[in-house]
Design a protein around this motif. Structure first.
Motif, mmCIF file in Angstrom:
data_model
loop_
_atom_site.group_PDB
_atom_site.id
_atom_site.type_symbol
_atom_site.label_atom_id
_atom_site.label_comp_id
_atom_site.label_asym_id
_atom_site.label_seq_id
_atom_site.Cartn_x
_atom_site.Cartn_y
_atom_site.Cartn_z
ATOM 1 N N LYS A 15 -14.984 37.404 11.662
ATOM 2 C CA LYS A 15 -15.828 37.444 10.463
ATOM 3 C C LYS A 15 -15.014 37.175 9.206
ATOM 4 C CE LYS A 15 -19.303 40.552 12.419
ATOM 5 N NZ LYS A 15 -19.973 41.874 12.321
ATOM 6 N N GLU A 18 -14.274 33.388 9.220
ATOM 7 C CA GLU A 18 -15.465 32.622 8.866
ATOM 8 C C GLU A 18 -15.734 32.677 7.364
ATOM 9 O OE1 GLU A 18 -20.291 32.628 9.798
ATOM 10 O OE2 GLU A 18 -18.966 34.035 10.836
ATOM 11 N N THR A 19 -15.586 33.849 6.782
ATOM 12 C CA THR A 19 -15.854 34.008 5.349
ATOM 13 C C THR A 19 -14.861 33.216 4.506
ATOM 14 O OG1 THR A 19 -16.738 36.232 5.755
ATOM 15 C CG2 THR A 19 -16.153 35.693 3.485
ATOM 16 N N SER A 181 -18.994 39.951 4.079
ATOM 17 C CA SER A 181 -19.315 39.895 5.501
ATOM 18 C C SER A 181 -19.903 41.236 5.890
ATOM 19 C CB SER A 181 -18.057 39.602 6.330
ATOM 20 O OG SER A 181 -18.361 39.626 7.713
ATOM 21 N N ASP A 182 -21.163 41.241 6.336
ATOM 22 C CA ASP A 182 -21.873 42.487 6.629
ATOM 23 C C ASP A 182 -21.884 43.417 5.427
ATOM 24 O OD1 ASP A 182 -22.324 41.599 9.234
ATOM 25 O OD2 ASP A 182 -20.537 42.581 10.026
#
Length: 227
Positions: A15, A18-19, A181-182
């Protein structure tokens, strides 16, 4: 701009990767050329974090010894106030020899040379700031990170921090918000050539214009504080 997703050696949470990868596209949209690179670092991330911890602790021990000389004995009256991980490194560093010190400096030089090689060909080097999402802040002051990421064992003190490499090298660097992220913040580290602090600040300011993060501050403002 050079981009290293892991500085060759760090396991990085998917994550986070990806960010940061998504954030890099902002620079490309603005006309920057971004190229993924290998730095050529061959030491393991665990070996490198141990080297940094020893070199950092030597500076700590020197400062604590100077304070003791001035009448403040931190390891006497306040020994129990230090986290156990810190005291563990105190004991390890006290056992170092002069030869150990020079071996660690040679490793530090290897990292410096790797950075210089990349920044001799690129204006900036971009990496994630941390290898994992934010960690819980311990109530007793002894905050540590994960013991493993992606199934790879790491040092829970700094093995998840991609920032300490610039402590080895002395290059200017900044950590800026790459995105969420989240609902949790992810940082992006921008590293410049030696003495090129302005380049790092200019790139940071450019990214803030391209991907403003001001509105994200409301997350902190609106989060209820524990009693």
């Amino acid at each position: 701009m050079a981009y290293s997703p892991n500085l060759d050696v760090f396991p990085v949470d998917g994550k986070v990767a990806e960010t940061v990868g998504r954030a890099l596209r902002a620079f490309e949209e603005a006309g920057a050329q971004v190229e993924e690179v290998k730095l050529g670092i061959t030491r393991s991330q665990r070996e490198l974090s141990d080297v940094w911890s020893r070199l950092y602790m030597l500076l700590n021990l020197q400062a604590i010894e100077n304070m003791k000389r001035d009448g403040i004995d931190l390891f006497g009256k306040h020994r129990d106030d230090f986290p156990p991980e810190y005291m563990d490194w105190v004991e390890k560093t006290n056992r170092m020899s002069g030869l150990d010190f020079f071996r660690d400096q040679a490793v530090r030089s290897e990292v410096y040379d790797a950075f210089q090689n990349i920044l001799g060909r690129f204006d900036l080097l971009v990496t994630p700031t941390l290898a994992c999402p934010p960690v819980d802040n311990a109530s007793d002051g002894n905050t540590i990170g994960p013991k493993s990421i992606n199934g790879v064992e790491i040092d829970p003190l700094i093995g998840w921090c991609l920032t300490y490499f610039v402590n080895f090298t002395g290059h200017p660097a900044a950590s800026i918000p790459a995105g969420l992220s989240d609902g949790l913040p992810v940082g992006m580290q921008i590293i410049g050539r030696r003495n090129a602090d302005f380049d790092v600040l200019a790139a940071s300011a450019a990214f803030e214009r391209l991907r403003p993060w001001q509105d994200n501050y409301r997350i902190c403002r609106e989060r209820p504080l524990e009693a």
